[in-house]
Design a protein around this motif. Structure first.
Motif, PDB file in Angstrom:
ATOM      1  N   LYS A 290       0.821  -1.214   0.000  1.00  0.00           N
ATOM      2  CA  LYS A 290       0.000   0.000   0.000  1.00  0.00           C
ATOM      3  C   LYS A 290       0.856   1.266   0.000  1.00  0.00           C
ATOM      4  O   LYS A 290       0.466   2.277  -0.561  1.00  0.00           O
ATOM      5  CB  LYS A 290      -0.935   0.000   1.212  1.00  0.00           C
ATOM      6  CG  LYS A 290      -2.039  -1.054   1.129  1.00  0.00           C
ATOM      7  CD  LYS A 290      -2.961  -0.966   2.331  1.00  0.00           C
ATOM      8  CE  LYS A 290      -4.083  -2.002   2.228  1.00  0.00           C
ATOM      9  NZ  LYS A 290      -4.995  -1.935   3.405  1.00  0.00           N
ATOM     10  N   ARG A 291       2.008   1.208   0.664  1.00  0.00           N
ATOM     11  CA  ARG A 291       2.872   2.383   0.773  1.00  0.00           C
ATOM     12  C   ARG A 291       4.146   2.139  -0.033  1.00  0.00           C
ATOM     13  O   ARG A 291       5.025   1.392   0.397  1.00  0.00           O
ATOM     14  CB  ARG A 291       3.204   2.670   2.229  1.00  0.00           C
ATOM     15  CG  ARG A 291       2.000   3.151   3.054  1.00  0.00           C
ATOM     16  CD  ARG A 291       2.371   3.274   4.515  1.00  0.00           C
ATOM     17  NE  ARG A 291       2.570   1.961   5.121  1.00  0.00           N
ATOM     18  CZ  ARG A 291       3.163   1.764   6.296  1.00  0.00           C
ATOM     19  NH1 ARG A 291       3.651   2.777   6.969  1.00  0.00           N
ATOM     20  NH2 ARG A 291       3.275   0.533   6.779  1.00  0.00           N
ATOM     21  N   VAL A 292       4.205   2.763  -1.207  1.00  0.00           N
ATOM     22  CA  VAL A 292       5.334   2.572  -2.100  1.00  0.00           C
ATOM     23  C   VAL A 292       5.829   3.929  -2.599  1.00  0.00           C
ATOM     24  O   VAL A 292       5.041   4.745  -3.085  1.00  0.00           O
ATOM     25  CB  VAL A 292       4.970   1.690  -3.315  1.00  0.00           C
ATOM     26  CG1 VAL A 292       6.215   1.413  -4.152  1.00  0.00           C
ATOM     27  CG2 VAL A 292       4.324   0.396  -2.873  1.00  0.00           C
ATOM     28  N   PHE A 293       7.130   4.127  -2.487  1.00  0.00           N
ATOM     29  CA  PHE A 293       7.774   5.311  -3.032  1.00  0.00           C
ATOM     30  C   PHE A 293       8.826   4.864  -4.042  1.00  0.00           C
ATOM     31  O   PHE A 293       9.371   3.763  -3.950  1.00  0.00           O
ATOM     32  CB  PHE A 293       8.451   6.131  -1.933  1.00  0.00           C
ATOM     33  CG  PHE A 293       7.511   6.895  -1.043  1.00  0.00           C
ATOM     34  CD1 PHE A 293       7.331   8.265  -1.203  1.00  0.00           C
ATOM     35  CD2 PHE A 293       6.805   6.241  -0.047  1.00  0.00           C
ATOM     36  CE1 PHE A 293       6.466   8.963  -0.388  1.00  0.00           C
ATOM     37  CE2 PHE A 293       5.933   6.932   0.784  1.00  0.00           C
ATOM     38  CZ  PHE A 293       5.771   8.303   0.602  1.00  0.00           C
ATOM     39  N   ALA A 294       9.104   5.740  -4.995  1.00  0.00           N
ATOM     40  CA  ALA A 294      10.177   5.506  -5.963  1.00  0.00           C
ATOM     41  C   ALA A 294      10.937   6.811  -6.135  1.00  0.00           C
ATOM     42  O   ALA A 294      10.339   7.885  -6.195  1.00  0.00           O
ATOM     43  CB  ALA A 294       9.621   5.029  -7.300  1.00  0.00           C
TER      44      ALA A 294
END
Length: 253
Positions: A74-78
């Motif tokens: 649910k919590r994804v950063f790039a």
């Protein structure tokens, strides 16, 4: 030096644009191929992603790889440091719930302490101290790196030295840095698979896409050397270089 028509025809058709981090223009057509590694970064990443609650993909490029590793937490950063790639990555990843962040420095990432229980990094620079700050105490850091001797035969043929800043970059150095910053190395491997070019057009495309290999590369500047490689391909059918790859899976201690 008189150059054959086939070579001149290839030179007249080397202006294909490169965007994101997608080499399919020369790989999907079979014009460039790479020997297989004994590991798969993607196969190692997928089970880690499935267990993660929050994750970071460093140096996502145009988001090509990350978009294929779903389902994502649910919590994804790039992160992405190359400005032209940022809008490409956002267009591809934001519909998947990924927050794409442009960064300027590896040592100052805009994230909280212990924010991620999984950090992925494929062929992107990183600061081990900063990775340790933002990873949770039970997190996993998985990175595949391109070593400092990557494609050295290209530089040898062109008479251009390898970048001195990265000559030292290998598995041993990376492991020592990671361990010195509070990580235990769980898996580590280093290999030198072949990368094969079947025409000089594919080589020119490749060098334009990775400007750090031969800084300031322009075909006109290295025309004689490119023609020498063309002649090798005419004789052997290909031009081989050695990639330099290593992978490390680690966790905080």
């Amino acid at each position: 030096m008189k150059m054959d028509k086939q070579f001149l025809d290839i030179l007249s058709n080397v202006h294909q644009d490169f965007s994101g981090w997608d080499f399919s223009y020369i790989t999907a057509t079979g014009r460039m191929g790479s020997q297989l590694l004994s590991w798969s970064y993607g196969s190692m990443a997928i089970p880690l992603i499935q267990k993660a609650n929050s994750m970071l993909d460093m140096g996502t490029g145009g988001g090509e790889l990350l978009s294929m590793l779903s389902p994502l937490p649910k919590r994804v950063f790039a992160t992405e440091g190359y400005l032209p790639n940022v809008p490409i990555a956002r267009k591809r990843l934001e519909p998947l719930g990924v927050k794409v962040v442009q960064i300027d420095e590896d040592s100052h990432l805009p994230f909280e302490d212990n924010q991620f229980d999984l950090i992925l990094n494929k062929h992107e620079s990183y600061c081990p101290e900063e990775i340790r700050r933002i990873i949770s105490d039970d997190g996993i850091f998985l990175t595949q790196q391109s070593g400092g001797l990557d494609c050295r035969e290209i530089n040898e043929t062109f008479g251009v030295p390898l970048n001195e800043e990265f000559n030292h970059w290998n598995l041993e150095t990376a492991v020592l840095e990671i361990e010195a910053n509070g990580f235990e190395v769980l898996t580590s491997k280093e290999e030198f698979p072949l990368q094969r070019f079947y025409d000089v057009g594919s080589l020119i495309y490749y060098l334009k896409a990775i400007p750090w290999q031969v800084p300031g590369f322009e075909p006109e500047k290295y025309l004689t050397k490119i023609y020498e490689i063309h002649q090798i391909i005419q004789e052997k059918g290909f031009f081989d270089v050695s990639q330099h790859r290593f992978i490390i899976k680690s966790r905080p201690i």
